[in-house]
Scaffold this motif. Structure first.
Motif, PDB file in Angstrom:
ATOM      1  N   ARG A   1       0.847  -1.212   0.000  1.00 48.19           N
ATOM      2  CA  ARG A   1       0.000   0.000   0.000  1.00 48.19           C
ATOM      3  C   ARG A   1       0.870   1.246   0.000  1.00 48.19           C
ATOM      4  O   ARG A   1       0.571   2.228  -0.682  1.00 48.19           O
TER       5      ARG A   1
ATOM      6  N   ALA B   1       2.272   1.990  -3.439  1.00 48.38           N
ATOM      7  CA  ALA B   1       1.256   2.610  -4.301  1.00 48.38           C
ATOM      8  C   ALA B   1       1.035   4.066  -3.893  1.00 48.38           C
ATOM      9  O   ALA B   1       0.934   4.957  -4.750  1.00 48.38           O
ATOM     10  N   ARG B   2       0.988   4.309  -2.594  1.00 47.19           N
ATOM     11  CA  ARG B   2       0.777   5.682  -2.100  1.00 47.19           C
ATOM     12  C   ARG B   2       1.896   6.598  -2.579  1.00 47.19           C
ATOM     13  O   ARG B   2       1.665   7.757  -2.918  1.00 47.19           O
TER      14      ARG B   2
ATOM     15  N   LEU C   1      -4.293  -7.707  -3.476  1.00 45.48           N
ATOM     16  CA  LEU C   1      -4.064  -6.295  -3.157  1.00 45.48           C
ATOM     17  C   LEU C   1      -3.308  -5.590  -4.291  1.00 45.48           C
ATOM     18  O   LEU C   1      -3.661  -4.465  -4.678  1.00 45.48           O
TER      19      LEU C   1
ATOM     20  N   ASP D   1      -5.630  -4.922  -7.023  1.00 42.90           N
ATOM     21  CA  ASP D   1      -6.566  -3.868  -6.589  1.00 42.90           C
ATOM     22  C   ASP D   1      -5.941  -2.484  -6.651  1.00 42.90           C
ATOM     23  O   ASP D   1      -6.604  -1.494  -6.977  1.00 42.90           O
ATOM     24  N   LEU D   2      -4.667  -2.426  -6.300  1.00 47.59           N
ATOM     25  CA  LEU D   2      -3.957  -1.140  -6.306  1.00 47.59           C
ATOM     26  C   LEU D   2      -3.586  -0.715  -7.727  1.00 47.59           C
ATOM     27  O   LEU D   2      -3.087   0.384  -7.939  1.00 47.59           O
TER      28      LEU D   2
ATOM     29  N   LEU E   1      -1.261  -2.132  -9.651  1.00 46.10           N
ATOM     30  CA  LEU E   1       0.190  -2.164  -9.851  1.00 46.10           C
ATOM     31  C   LEU E   1       0.605  -3.324 -10.747  1.00 46.10           C
ATOM     32  O   LEU E   1      -0.083  -4.348 -10.817  1.00 46.10           O
TER      33      LEU E   1
END
Ligand code: G3P
Ligand code: MG
Length: 248
Positions: free
Chosen positions: A27, A30-31, A102, A105-106, A108
């Motif tokens: 996460r 991605a942030r 995940l 979902d992100l 990436l």
């Protein structure tokens, strides 16, 4: 698949800012604006693929001893975040399944490094690939990689269409023949060992060169100047900010 390869790949997520190879680290990558992440996959005692780098639990979890001594259920009871910072105390060692969900979902791209416990090259590659085939969206960017040639051979035989990166530390004399034999799409090399000449020799085989692990923007710039296509970095946001537009 490799057409979307960015210049910067988040190493074990964003290892500088979050505990490596955890969902929090993905996460965080991605942030910070990373477009691809690299993670390491190994098997538990009951042959479940999980994200962890070391052969033992000692450094990155509250447990001790070899990773394949524990079942997934036992592993899941460990804390995989507090060693980095108490605020990550709720992180566990992710299953590959959790991580793939995940990462997709992100939005990436993924470089999955097959990191077998010694002696487990073939099952680790087989299970990682079966999991990818079951769960990774076919249209999302994906690169498999390994230092272990048997893992790349399994990948070539079971999933010829997934591009493979041949990871090199101290390259064997016959690295070019091995790269040909495993059908390597990329050469993933240690940044510290490179010179303009070494990168040129790798590129002369027609393959993009990826370099690990680069956390200094000036070094990244030098490597890009030598023709390195992408670098793995623990700090994708910090490097992108230093390198300017288009770096990510
Ligand atoms: O895949 C690039 C890099 O992660 C390889 O080295 O030891 O960090 O897995 P390591
Ligand atoms: Mg790795």
């Amino acid at each position: 698949m490799l057409s979307t390869l960015p210049r910067l790949i988040g190493h074990r997520g964003a290892k500088e800012s979050a505990p490596e190879n955890t969902l929090a680290s993905l996460r965080e990558a991605a942030r910070q604006g990373a477009r691809w992440v690299e993670v390491d996959v190994m098997l538990t005692r009951d042959h479940q693929p999980v994200l962890i780098h070391d052969d033992t639990l000692n450094r990155t979890t509250s447990g001790f001893g070899p990773v394949p001594d524990l079942t997934l259920a036992e592993l899941k009871r460990l804390d995989a975040g507090s060693w980095f910072d108490p605020r990550f105390a709720s992180e566990t060692v992710p299953t590959l399944e959790e991580a793939l969900a995940l990462i997709a979902d992100l939005g990436l791209g993924l470089n999955l490094e097959i990191k077998p416990y010694p002696g487990q090259d073939v099952p680790t590659a087989e299970i990682a690939i079966a999991t990818l085939k079951r769960l990774w969206p076919p249209d999302r960017p994906l690169l498999l990689s390994s230092f272990e040639v048997p893992c790349l051979e399994v990948a070539r035989d079971l999933a010829p269409d997934i591009p493979r990166g041949y990871l090199l530390w101290e390259p064997p004399a016959d690295w070019a023949a091995i790269a040909d034999r495993v059908g390597a799409a990329t050469l993933n090399v240690h940044q510290d060992r490179q010179t303009a000449e070494s990168v040129a020799a790798y590129r002369a085989t027609g393959r993009p060169v990826l370099a690990y692990t680069v956390n200094d923007p000036q070094r990244a710039q030098t490597l890009f100047g030598w023709g390195v296509a992408a670098v793995f970095t623990d700090a994708p946001g910090r490097l992108a900010a230093s390198l300017g537009n288009g770096a990510a």
